[in-house]
Design a protein around this motif. Sequence first.
Motif, short mmCIF file in Angstrom:
data_model
loop_
_atom_site.label_atom_id
_atom_site.label_comp_id
_atom_site.label_asym_id
_atom_site.label_seq_id
_atom_site.Cartn_x
_atom_site.Cartn_y
_atom_site.Cartn_z
N TYR A 270 0.84 -1.20 0.00
CA TYR A 270 0.00 0.00 0.00
C TYR A 270 0.87 1.25 0.00
CZ TYR A 270 -3.53 3.40 1.44
OH TYR A 270 -4.36 4.49 1.50
N ARG A 272 3.94 1.55 -1.06
CA ARG A 272 4.66 1.68 -2.34
C ARG A 272 3.74 2.19 -3.44
NH1 ARG A 272 7.77 -4.00 -0.88
NH2 ARG A 272 9.04 -3.04 0.75
N SER A 273 2.49 1.79 -3.41
CA SER A 273 1.55 2.33 -4.42
C SER A 273 1.31 3.82 -4.19
CB SER A 273 0.22 1.55 -4.37
OG SER A 273 -0.48 1.80 -3.17
N ARG A 274 1.23 4.23 -2.94
CA ARG A 274 1.01 5.65 -2.63
C ARG A 274 2.23 6.49 -2.98
NH1 ARG A 274 -2.61 7.98 0.50
NH2 ARG A 274 -2.06 9.52 -1.08
N LYS A 276 4.22 6.05 -5.47
CA LYS A 276 4.16 6.29 -6.92
C LYS A 276 3.17 7.41 -7.24
CE LYS A 276 6.53 2.60 -8.70
NZ LYS A 276 7.50 2.57 -9.81
N GLU A 277 2.08 7.46 -6.48
CA GLU A 277 1.03 8.45 -6.73
C GLU A 277 1.54 9.88 -6.57
OE1 GLU A 277 -2.33 7.71 -4.25
OE2 GLU A 277 -2.64 5.67 -5.01
#
Length: 354
Positions: A270, A272-274, A276-277
């Motif tokens: 979670y 790591r996805s944020r 990138k955002e």
Amino acid sequence: MSHLFTIGPVEMFPETLEIGGKQVPYFRNDEFSQIVYSASEGLKRLLFTENGEIILLTCSGTGAMEATVMNCFTKEDNLIVIDGGSFGHRFAEICDVHEIPHSVIKLDKDDILTREMIDELIKDNEFTGVLVNLDETSIGKLYDLEMLADVCKENDLILVVDAISAFLADEINMDKYGIDVVILSSQKALSLAPGLSIIALSEKILERIKDINSRSVYFDFKDYLKNGERGQTPFTPAIRVIIELEDMVKRIEDKGIENIINETGELAAYFRSRVKEIGLDYPDYPLSNAVTPVIFPDENADVVYRELIDKYDLTVNPSGGDYAKTMFRVSHVGKHSKEDIDNLINAMDEIINS
């Protein structure tokens, strides 16, 4: 007080903090011995070692690393040391100091450890063991434990795994992977106060230790193993941390270690996805669930690190040396939630876009 996203000490749980506020009891009695027995047996179950033993050392993880080398190897041995960062390099330094013959597999930050690298060394040399920091915490790189285990089994090598930051974040199964020594520390995913290290020893390495004369009073494993039979340590231990440890081990077993590892992996994914955002990135080499190195293309990691503390009361792990401006590390072990991650990401976004 600042919320800690550091890899050690980590954000602690209320139950542990409550124990930390109590009077430290006397310890040379049966009551404390029962606590040691309970914690040690629980740790053996969590590490999946049926016939191994646990040593509790009052020292940092580096002390446990050095004690392991001193008690498990001699000048007659020849070791392979995986040096992919500051902690892997520490194993090499310890071998140098104690004059244990060794060869180093030196990895740059983005290099991947492969079977071929080890085979290349083995084909021309006789070795007795491998020393590895499974999660090279300085850069968050996770090595391939299954590959290392296969190499060691096929070549009858002793496998020593520093799992100080990998434990409870990634799979550490001593019997499955034939690990002979696992090194842990209290202030990582166990989420306790610093000061206690744990060394888990396989049945195989216990036989070897019997024949090695440790040149140390404080770090003599044979003395710890003998005292462990009565639930004690040779010298005054970190009493309060051991009490915290017993409580934490029970709570981990109640929840299930697989569930904890899965939850940590979900938090890491979670985060790591944020990352990138908000236009930042992380390395593409294999990462431990324990920690994410965040890459700052504008080379302002040190500025963001400082402002997170000063403006938002949030603390992450700074990176040193060549990485001070390009990277910092965010831990996913300890008491964290997705809401905590959102707060951190939002603060980072505000800083880099201000």
